[in-house]
Design an enzyme around this catalytic site. Structure first.
Site, PDB file in Angstrom:
ATOM      1  N   ARG A 162       0.809  -1.203  -0.281  1.00  0.00           N
ATOM      2  CA  ARG A 162       0.547   0.194   0.594  1.00  0.00           C
ATOM      3  C   ARG A 162       0.765   0.774   0.171  1.00  0.00           C
ATOM      4  NH1 ARG A 162      -1.649  -3.538   3.880  1.00  0.00           N
ATOM      5  NH2 ARG A 162      -4.011  -4.493   4.152  1.00  0.00           N
ATOM      6  N   LYS A 186      -1.664  -2.548   8.309  1.00  0.00           N
ATOM      7  CA  LYS A 186      -2.608  -2.516   8.577  1.00  0.00           C
ATOM      8  C   LYS A 186      -2.860  -3.216  10.372  1.00  0.00           C
ATOM      9  CE  LYS A 186      -5.992  -0.760   4.946  1.00  0.00           C
ATOM     10  NZ  LYS A 186      -7.408  -1.231   4.480  1.00  0.00           N
ATOM     11  N   HIS A 256      -2.513   2.636  -5.833  1.00  0.00           N
ATOM     12  CA  HIS A 256      -3.500   1.517  -5.410  1.00  0.00           C
ATOM     13  C   HIS A 256      -4.260   0.461  -6.250  1.00  0.00           C
ATOM     14  CE1 HIS A 256      -5.223  -0.686  -1.922  1.00  0.00           C
ATOM     15  NE2 HIS A 256      -5.908  -1.107  -2.552  1.00  0.00           N
ATOM     16  N   ARG A 259      -0.935  -1.892  -6.872  1.00  0.00           N
ATOM     17  CA  ARG A 259      -1.265  -3.002  -5.829  1.00  0.00           C
ATOM     18  C   ARG A 259      -1.676  -3.687  -6.688  1.00  0.00           C
ATOM     19  NH1 ARG A 259      -1.313  -4.236  -0.581  1.00  0.00           N
ATOM     20  NH2 ARG A 259      -3.136  -5.178   0.571  1.00  0.00           N
ATOM     21  N   HIS A 282      -2.895  -9.176   3.750  1.00  0.00           N
ATOM     22  CA  HIS A 282      -4.738  -9.166   3.759  1.00  0.00           C
ATOM     23  C   HIS A 282      -5.065 -10.258   5.101  1.00  0.00           C
ATOM     24  CE1 HIS A 282      -5.322  -8.323  -0.511  1.00  0.00           C
ATOM     25  NE2 HIS A 282      -5.827  -7.062  -0.329  1.00  0.00           N
ATOM     26  N   TYR A 291      -9.476 -10.341  -6.725  1.00  0.00           N
ATOM     27  CA  TYR A 291      -8.516 -10.732  -7.971  1.00  0.00           C
ATOM     28  C   TYR A 291      -8.778 -11.958  -8.616  1.00  0.00           C
ATOM     29  CZ  TYR A 291      -6.466  -7.105  -5.524  1.00  0.00           C
ATOM     30  OH  TYR A 291      -6.570  -5.504  -4.711  1.00  0.00           O
TER      31      TYR A 291
END
Length: 310
Positions: A162, A186, A256, A259, A282, A291
């Site tokens: 990111r 994250k 993004h 990404r 993730h 995806y």
């Protein structure tokens, strides 16, 4: 309409929201902007509830929550916004019930619309190559800013990290010998992501020929530096990616989007879903699975364009 300042200072919501924000920060490790988004959503709920004559958190029921979401539909807010606010309410009231602040969880049966599942912008492999080549050619003059830009786009595309993770990388987080970079994702979760030789060459050029030119007394350990020697910002990265897309004459794309492109190209090249999940950081495999839908949709589009009996 009541202001959010009044929500914080003159209603009983204030202490609850402060405690909830502290829980999100300390226990769940969410980023500061995510915590602010939760709090803002709940302040909107408090304002709506007060307009309906409900000022106590304990008096919120499913009818109030449904009315709140319905009011957003009437105001033509996006499905994504309504879905996010519904999720904020469910998270808050689950916590409030668990901590004894409300007797029952009124949001346990709250349904909100699913956010539109539009396909993310993805560059084709050839377009991505043109973008990287445009960055490399522009950096050939050894302009330090252009060397930095080249390193940035190569690393974004090579790793799928990111933009916030990119600007948080320090020099000691990069291992050029092993071609690995350590990032903080994250939830303050650290992961190590590999990158290939092209990104390695761009990073080496930036570190040996560019970075020292931009350093100043304000410089810390940041890998990427702005013109004043400070850590590069996310807005500047986005501007550079858009500029390079124009220079390369490819589809306009944001960081993004690189990404998304990295993930899609990894899957198309044979990488397994679990491996892509680890690379992208993730929390759940379900997030990575979108995806596979991107690849399938593009395959269908190509088929329908090419096959005479499609």
């Amino acid at each position: 309409m009541s202001s959010t300042l009044e929500v914080r200072e003159t209603t009983e919501w204030g202490p609850h929201l402060a405690d909830f924000a502290a829980h999100l920060d300390a226990q769940r490790g969410l980023a500061a902007h995510t915590v602010r988004a939760y709090r803002s959503d709940l302040e909107q709920l408090a304002v709506y509830a007060a307009e309906q004559g409900v000022t106590s958190v304990a008096d919120i029921d499913l009818t109030v929550l449904r009315g709140w979401l319905g009011s957003m539909t009437e105001r033509n807010l996006s499905r994504a916004t309504i879905a996010r606010r519904g999720a904020s309410a469910r998270t808050f009231f689950e916590w409030a019930a668990r901590t004894g602040r409300v007797a029952n969880d009124p949001a346990s049966r709250l349904a909100s619309p699913r956010a539109d599942r539009s396909l993310p912008t993805v560059l084709g492999v050839d377009s991505a190559a043109r973008l990287m080549e445009a960055a490399r050619e522009r950096a050939a003059s050894d302009n330090p800013a252009h060397l930095r830009d080249w390193a940035a786009v190569e690393l974004l595309y090579a790793t799928g990290i990111r933009v916030g993770e990119l600007v948080g990388v320090d020099v000691h987080d990069v291992d050029l010998d092993q071609r690995m970079v350590r990032v903080l994702g994250k939830g303050a979760k650290e992961r190590v992501v590999p990158f290939g030789q092209p990104a390695g060459r761009a990073l080496d050029a930036w570190l040996t020929r560019g970075r020292h030119v931009l350093t100043s007394r304000l410089t810390d350990d940041a890998l990427l530096l702005g013109s004043r020697g400070q850590r590069w910002g996310q807005r500047q990265v986005r501007e550079v990616v858009h500029d390079l897309a124009r220079l390369a004459d490819v589809e306009d794309i944001a960081p993004h989007g690189l990404r998304h492109s990295a993930a899609t190209h990894l899957l198309a090249g044979g990488s397994d879903l679990r491996g892509v999940q680890e690379v992208l950081g993730h929390a759940t495999l379900a997030t990575t699975q979108k995806y596979t839908h991107v690849s399938a949709e593009r395959l269908r589009s190509s088929y329908e364009l090419a096959h005479p009996r499609a």
